[in-house]
Each structure stands twice: as C-alpha cells, then as structure tokens.
Design a protein around this motif. Sequence first.
Motif, PDB file in Angstrom:
ATOM      1  N   SER A 274     -26.185   0.116  44.377  1.00 58.51           N
ATOM      2  CA  SER A 274     -25.478  -1.112  44.023  1.00 58.51           C
ATOM      3  C   SER A 274     -24.126  -0.707  43.441  1.00 58.51           C
ATOM      4  N   PRO A 275     -23.244  -1.684  43.201  1.00 55.86           N
ATOM      5  CA  PRO A 275     -21.952  -1.328  42.589  1.00 55.86           C
ATOM      6  C   PRO A 275     -22.112  -0.606  41.253  1.00 55.86           C
TER       7      PRO A 275
ATOM      8  N   LYS B  77     -24.007   3.596  42.073  1.00 55.37           N
ATOM      9  CA  LYS B  77     -23.403   4.080  43.315  1.00 55.37           C
ATOM     10  C   LYS B  77     -24.170   5.247  43.931  1.00 55.37           C
TER      11      LYS B  77
END
Length: 293
Positions: free
Chosen positions: A65-66, A69
């Motif tokens: 996910s952001p 990473k």
Amino acid sequence: ISSYLGRRIRHGTFKGHMYTTFVKNLENEFVFLESSPFSHRWQNWKKDYEAQIDKIISENLHIESPKKKYGLIKTTILSDTLKLEIAKSCVKDLLNDYLSNNGNGLLSILNEYCWRLISTDLKHINEFLKEQKNAIQSFANNSLFQTAPNLDEYNKKNLGVVRLEFLRLLDDKFKMLYEWFNRPQNVAPRAEISLLFAAVTQEVKDSFESFGNNSEILHSEIMGNGNHLELYGNSYLVIYDALFVIIYNAAKHGKKNTKLEKEINLDLKNNKFYIKVSSQIADNETESSVREK
C-alpha cells in the motif's frame, strides 16, 4: 489475509518465534555467551538481529500500500504475468460453470482461484525469507562467529560448538516459518476453547518467559460449564484475539508466578457464553496505573 498477518505481528508470534525463543534457547544452553570474552559480541549481534527481525515485521509482512511500499503481498494482477494468466483462467471457468451448471459452482471456483492468486505471493514471501535466512547466517559468520586474535583455543572451540547449534536451530525456525506462508489445509479453524487457552498462553510465554514458569498458569483448570465449548471459523478468530490481549496483559502487568484464574460459562437460553480471566496485579503496580497503560 490482512487479519492473519496482523495476528502474526500483533500477537508477537513472528518475533517470539524468530527472536525471543531463538535467543533464549542459545543463552540457556551456552551460558558463557553472556560472559567475557563473548558478551560484547553477543550483545551487539542480538541488537542487530532484533533490528533485522523488526524490519521484516514492520515493512515486509504486509499487503502493499502507499504506507507499506515494501509489503510482500501485491493486490494488482496487471504487473504479474502469472497472476494475469490465473485471472484469465478464472474468468473462463466462471463462464463455463454459468453456462453448463447454472452457476452452482461459482463460489467454489472463485474461492479456489483466489487461493491460486495469493499463493503466488506466498511463494514470493518464502523466497524472501530464504534470502533473509542466508543474510542472517552470513552476518553471524562475519560478526558473532568471526575468530578474534584475543580468543584462546578453548574459547575458539566453544564458539565453534555454539555455531553448529546456532545453524541447526536457525534452520528449524525457518522450516516452521515457511509453513506459515503456505496455503492452509483448514481455512476455517476449529478447536475447543480449552485448547485455544493453552495455545494462546504458550504464545504469550514466548514474549514473557517467566510467565510460563508457573505450571499452574499453563495447566490450571478452566472453571464453569463451558470447558468443552468448540469454536469455529470467525468465532474462533475473534476469541483468539480477545484471549491474547487479556492473557498478554496478565503476563505483562500481573504478579509473577501467580495463578491465572479462567472461567467459561454457557448461557444456552440466550445463545451466549461468558469468559472470565483474572490474575493478581504486580506488587509494584496499582489498578489505576495498570488501566492507564
């Protein structure tokens, strides 16, 4: 899957397995590691090894996910040729079942293909773990087990014995770890609550060694009429999480070597059951100070 990874991390199972019990086993068998001339290198290695395990937990054992990473589980299929082929096969089988079987097998087909998709990530996780194992071995050889000029022959021999046991134990730890990231035989777990109590208590013991020294804590009788209550699927997972938090806090804040009282009562009329776990607060704590923590 996110929930499963969360349990491995939140419950401390991964770190307890790969760090706490690993280090304790070596220290218990080779007490001289904490004495001169080994103590300095042993303490330095433990610090670096713990940091490596913490990094795997905080960065890699996650869905990408952001914020994560370097998470090893990828939710996209477009950048993975194998996943894309699996997804295409899934669509074909779903359409065929809809046309030839009125869609009666759609759910089972979809579930099977979801496992095939995630299995590619599980394979990557195990490949990553094998790389980490090699890195841990290499680092230990170049630091912990590197022969120093100030070591006499007796201590060199001791270090060689430790190295052999270190490698054997590390191999055992990783073999079990690889099994964690394979497709499970039983997707919906099932167990009597008494067995779940025992399993959670053992997990907590990995983080608080002294907690399990009292046999009463590990094997004390469960009171009430629900000792043989069987939990299944989501109920198992919810109670598992709740028990861990409760018993973990008992180990962390409770009085050492005291009895852990456990009680389970069934209310069949209202289709409910009640769990009670209690211990004594440590002598240097108060109820209000524990609640604040």
